[in-house]
Motif scaffolding. Structure first.
Motif, PDB file in Angstrom:
ATOM      1  N   VAL A  83     -21.645   9.135 -17.145  1.00 48.46           N
ATOM      2  CA  VAL A  83     -20.402   8.377 -17.023  1.00 48.46           C
ATOM      3  C   VAL A  83     -19.962   7.930 -18.418  1.00 48.46           C
ATOM      4  CG1 VAL A  83     -19.269   6.438 -15.875  1.00 48.46           C
ATOM      5  CG2 VAL A  83     -21.219   7.570 -14.773  1.00 48.46           C
ATOM      6  N   PRO A  84     -18.935   8.588 -18.982  1.00 54.25           N
ATOM      7  CA  PRO A  84     -18.486   8.220 -20.326  1.00 54.25           C
ATOM      8  C   PRO A  84     -17.744   6.880 -20.323  1.00 54.25           C
ATOM      9  CG  PRO A  84     -17.050   9.894 -19.414  1.00 54.25           C
ATOM     10  CD  PRO A  84     -18.161   9.689 -18.418  1.00 54.25           C
ATOM     11  N   PRO A  85     -17.529   6.293 -21.497  1.00 57.84           N
ATOM     12  CA  PRO A  85     -16.761   5.044 -21.562  1.00 57.84           C
ATOM     13  C   PRO A  85     -15.440   5.186 -20.808  1.00 57.84           C
ATOM     14  CG  PRO A  85     -17.702   5.522 -23.700  1.00 57.84           C
ATOM     15  CD  PRO A  85     -17.964   6.730 -22.829  1.00 57.84           C
ATOM     16  N   GLY A 109     -28.014   3.036 -20.564  1.00 53.34           N
ATOM     17  CA  GLY A 109     -26.676   2.479 -20.704  1.00 53.34           C
ATOM     18  C   GLY A 109     -26.470   1.299 -19.775  1.00 53.34           C
ATOM     19  N   GLU A 110     -25.206   0.951 -19.608  1.00 52.53           N
ATOM     20  CA  GLU A 110     -24.870  -0.130 -18.685  1.00 52.53           C
ATOM     21  C   GLU A 110     -23.532   0.169 -18.028  1.00 52.53           C
ATOM     22  OE1 GLU A 110     -23.151  -3.696 -21.378  1.00 52.53           O
ATOM     23  OE2 GLU A 110     -25.303  -3.398 -21.551  1.00 52.53           O
ATOM     24  N   THR A 145     -17.755   0.072 -19.034  1.00 56.79           N
ATOM     25  CA  THR A 145     -16.928  -0.764 -19.898  1.00 56.79           C
ATOM     26  C   THR A 145     -17.450  -0.770 -21.335  1.00 56.79           C
ATOM     27  OG1 THR A 145     -18.216  -2.717 -19.317  1.00 56.79           O
ATOM     28  CG2 THR A 145     -16.236  -2.286 -17.997  1.00 56.79           C
ATOM     29  N   GLY A 146     -18.503   0.001 -21.594  1.00 56.79           N
ATOM     30  CA  GLY A 146     -19.122   0.029 -22.920  1.00 56.79           C
ATOM     31  C   GLY A 146     -18.540   1.112 -23.815  1.00 56.79           C
ATOM     32  N   ILE A 147     -19.270   1.407 -24.901  1.00 57.24           N
ATOM     33  CA  ILE A 147     -18.815   2.407 -25.870  1.00 57.24           C
ATOM     34  C   ILE A 147     -19.687   3.662 -25.860  1.00 57.24           C
ATOM     35  CG2 ILE A 147     -17.745   0.686 -27.365  1.00 57.24           C
ATOM     36  CD1 ILE A 147     -20.223   0.991 -29.234  1.00 57.24           C
TER      37      ILE A 147
END
Length: 165
Positions: free
Chosen positions: A47-49, A70-71, A102-104
């Motif tokens: 799951v990309p940003p 990730g998160e 919601t991350g990078i």
């Protein structure tokens, strides 16, 4: 649906299983319901940003997520929280849910449908990946009559924007 159990156990080596692009994410189906007598469907997700599905409901299957790295921000019912590497999230059938990166950095996870079956949506409705090309989110044109029929067939009820938390 009728299923036939395999005569022996299953082994799906690393890197194998049909991979599909689906609305900006990459999903690899590791176990299909038809291979487990309907017991479970298992998907590996990248799951990309910005990636993740809109709020939706499965009326006939529970869904369990396990973050490999990730998160991801999760919505489960009316509760929003962040799940991180090693966290497990269980969503009972009938509960509104979604995940959002919601991350990078790209997040990876496994998710399970019990009973299996909803994983067929990705196999039948997803696109074949193109090596060396980044997956792109889908626009509204992808969610016409054909996709609506597939969503219904595979136990996915997408909430209209007016009903989303």
């Amino acid at each position: 649906m009728s299923f036939v159990l395999p005569a022996r156990g299953l082994h799906v080596p690393a890197g194998e299983g049909p991979a599909k692009w689906f609305s900006g994410d990459v999903y690899t189906v590791k176990l299909e319901a038809k291979a487990t007598n309907g017991t479970v469907g298992l998907i590996e997700a990248s799951v990309p940003p910005g990636g993740g599905p809109p709020p939706h409901i499965h009326n006939h299957a529970d869904e369990t997520f396990y973050l490999l790295n990730g998160e991801l921000e999760f919505l489960e019912g009316e509760r929003t929280f962040t799940a991180r590497t090693g966290d497990l999230v269980f969503v009972p059938r009938g509960a509104t849910h979604r995940f959002l990166n919601t991350g990078i950095r790209t997040a990876t996870m496994l998710f399970f449908y019990t009973p299996g079956g909803p994983e067929g949506l990705f196999l039948e409705g997803g696109d074949d990946p193109k090596p060396g090309v980044q997956v792109e989110p889908w626009g509204p044109e992808r969610f016409g009559d054909h996709m609506t029929q597939l969503l219904d067939k595979y136990d996915n009820v997408i909430l209209p924007p007016s009903a989303q938390p």
